[in-house]
Design an enzyme around this catalytic site. Structure first.
Site, PDB file in Angstrom:
ATOM      1  N   GLU A  82      -3.066  -8.242   5.406  1.00 36.06           N
ATOM      2  CA  GLU A  82      -3.642  -7.434   5.378  1.00 36.06           C
ATOM      3  C   GLU A  82      -5.183  -7.300   5.824  1.00 36.06           C
ATOM      4  OE1 GLU A  82      -2.804  -5.117   1.811  1.00 36.06           O
ATOM      5  OE2 GLU A  82      -4.309  -3.255   2.578  1.00 36.06           O
ATOM      6  N   LYS A 278      -0.949  -2.330  -6.760  1.00 34.74           N
ATOM      7  CA  LYS A 278      -0.541  -3.030  -5.634  1.00 34.74           C
ATOM      8  C   LYS A 278      -1.892  -3.956  -5.404  1.00 34.74           C
ATOM      9  CE  LYS A 278      -0.712  -2.631  -0.998  1.00 34.74           C
ATOM     10  NZ  LYS A 278      -1.436  -3.387  -0.512  1.00 34.74           N
ATOM     11  N   ASP A 294       7.274 -18.821  -4.914  1.00 37.09           N
ATOM     12  CA  ASP A 294       8.357 -17.476  -5.004  1.00 37.09           C
ATOM     13  C   ASP A 294       7.281 -16.189  -5.407  1.00 37.09           C
ATOM     14  OD1 ASP A 294      10.539 -15.475  -5.425  1.00 37.09           O
ATOM     15  OD2 ASP A 294      11.383 -17.059  -5.913  1.00 37.09           O
ATOM     16  N   HIS A 393     -12.485  -0.925   4.084  1.00 34.84           N
ATOM     17  CA  HIS A 393     -10.713  -2.011   4.202  1.00 34.84           C
ATOM     18  C   HIS A 393     -10.671  -1.020   6.093  1.00 34.84           C
ATOM     19  CE1 HIS A 393      -6.831  -2.533   4.589  1.00 34.84           C
ATOM     20  NE2 HIS A 393      -6.438  -1.217   4.780  1.00 34.84           N
TER      21      HIS A 393
END
Ligand code: HMG
Length: 444
Positions: A82, A278, A294, A393
């Site tokens: 991202e 998030k 993990d 962004h």
């Protein structure tokens, strides 16, 4: 090491970045050479790691530079697809690190697993089971130790036992929880070996102790590590002067106050809380992935912790101290990461991450990852309550859009720049702009 070497690192070419890392003594010359040659996991290794392999899948690794945690500076590898995640963590990490930095502590580092037996939905059996587990705690710990003695010589091993009971649809679920000190490992395999032994032996012993008329009361349902790792917690805090958050036309005190309000919103509205978290996981997952850990386990642990009091809430909390004009942030979450075991010791880029981080023990790694999570949240909130997320962004996302519409070589940067300056950063605009760019070149 002078902090100046990291200034505008993002503006350097790939070759210049490797050179900075080599000159700073962070990476060996041979490592930089193998990075330049694009070396990574071989197909042979990939074929050993998972099933039905046909190829490998690459994701970029970037660096968060000079992140200060407990007065120590770290170079933190981040693996993410991202755009703007690495930029954001550098941006906020540096705002905090130029001052007192992040303060972090590991609250506890035990992994938890559970054994479940099914049995009658009956209060008397429930009480007898709870009494039996309480009385046989040392026996259960010994079963676990015997099942996996190798961890004892590293100073780890099973530490605590407790029981629980749930009644559901006229069935009783009888649970034994085991907390284990897995030392440097995340320890899933170790835990599961211990838990399966405890399942077999406790079911046998309970049936012998509590069965009536030789009819077994309990049936062994399952034994498995839990990713609700609430005994493996880390807390990170920071405290920054509001003036560092000022933006053109916006006082730092107003930005800080709004960040605190945004944090409050994530405490009351699940829609916002999920996005708030998030944003935190954008940073955390990237380091977890880079270090060969993990990330599904870390995600599951973070979100189950976010709902620990019954409502899903933001994991990071920001408060604004108006009198001293300071913004304070705190993030507490489970981070069951390891520095040995799994693919950590074999994945070439996970080994590179260990070199970059300086071969940290697991507890220190937990602190660094949590600091990246808090930095990531700060950057996102800072952008959201000031100029909005799109300008920063989307300006970086523009490069991906440029590649998607077919820009090549120098065109990528040129088209990304033109896109960032346009009002619509989408493929349609990108195609038009690319056509203009190519037309202008032909006309020249
Ligand atoms: P800016 O003010 O334009 O940055 O912010 P700058 O150009 O003034 O540079 C300041 C420093 O930022 C640089 O210092 C770098 O450390 C870093 P320097 O090295 O130049 O001395 N920096 C960069 N580092 C690497 N690559 C770059 C880069 N640019 C600046 N290209 C910035 C620009 C993108 C940092 C800012 O707008 C920002 O933080 N935006 C937030 C971006 C973000 O959060 N992205 C995550 C994806 S969005 C999302 O999924 C999460 C979200 O939904 C979560 C939520 O809602 O809470 C938003």
């Amino acid at each position: 090491m002078s902090k100046k070497i990291w200034r505008h690192f993002h503006k350097k070419t790939l070759a210049e970045r490797w050179q900075v890392l080599e000159e700073a003594g962070i990476l060996a010359a041979e490592t930089c050479q193998s990075l330049a040659e694009g070396e990574g996991m071989s197909l042979e290794m990939a074929d050993q790691m998972i099933e039905n392999v046909i190829t490998t899948y690459q994701i970029p690794m970037g660096l968060s530079l000079n992140l200060k945690v407990n007065d120590k500076a770290y170079i933190v590898p981040m693996v993410t697809e991202e755009p703007s995640v690495v930029a954001a963590s550098n941006f906020a990490g540096q705002i905090v690190s130029v001052g007192s930095g992040f303060q972090a502590e590991v609250i506890s580092r035990l992994m938890t697993g559970q054994v479940c037996l099914t049995g009658p939905d009956d209060p008397n059996t429930q009480k007898a089971f709870a009494d039996w587990v309480s009385k046989h705690q040392e026996t259960i710990l010994e079963w676990a130790r015997t099942a996996y003695p190798a961890i004892l010589k590293y100073g780890g091993g099973p530490r605590a036992v407790r029981s629980a009971y749930y009644s559901y649809q006229e069935r009783g679920f009888y649970l034994i929880y085991l907390d284990v000190d897995t030392q440097e490992a995340m320890g899933a395999n170790m835990m599961n070996t211990m838990l399966e032994a405890v399942k077999e032996q406790s079911c046998l012993a309970l049936n012998q102790a509590l069965a009536e008329d030789d009819k077994p009361l309990f049936d062994p349902l399952m034994a498995i590590l839990s990713n609700h790792a609430d005994q493996c917690l880390v807390r990170v805090q920071c405290d920054i002067p509001a003036r560092k958050l000022s933006r053109p036309g916006l006082a730092g005190s107003l930005v800080a106050q709004r960040i605190a309000y945004a944090s409050d919103l994530a405490q009351v509205d699940a829609y916002r809380a999920a996005t708030h978290n998030k944003g935190i996981m954008n940073g955390i997952d990237a380091v977890v992935l880079a270090t060969g850990n993990d990330w599904r386990a870390i995600e599951a642990g973070a979100h189950s912790y976010a709902v620990k009091d019954g409502a899903y809430r933001g994991l990071a909390i920001w408060t604004y101290d108006e009198n001293n004009e300071r913004l304070k942030g705190e993030l507490c979450l489970p981070l069951a990461v390891g520095t040995v075991g799994g693919s950590i010791g074999i994945h070439p880029q996970a080994k590179l991450s260990q070199d970059l981080l300086g071969h940290l023990p697991a507890q220190e790694l937990m602190q660094v990852i949590a600091a990246i999570g808090l930095a990531q949240n700060l950057a996102a909130l800072r952008a959201l309550v000031s100029e909005g997320i799109q300008s920063g962004h989307m300006a970086l996302h523009a490069r991906s859009v440029a590649i998607q519409v077919g820009a090549e070589g120098e065109e990528v940067a040129q088209l990304a720049k033109a896109l960032a300056e346009s009002t619509n950063i989408n493929q349609e605009t990108a195609r038009d702009l690319l056509a203009d760019l190519r037309q202008n070149k032909t006309d020249e």
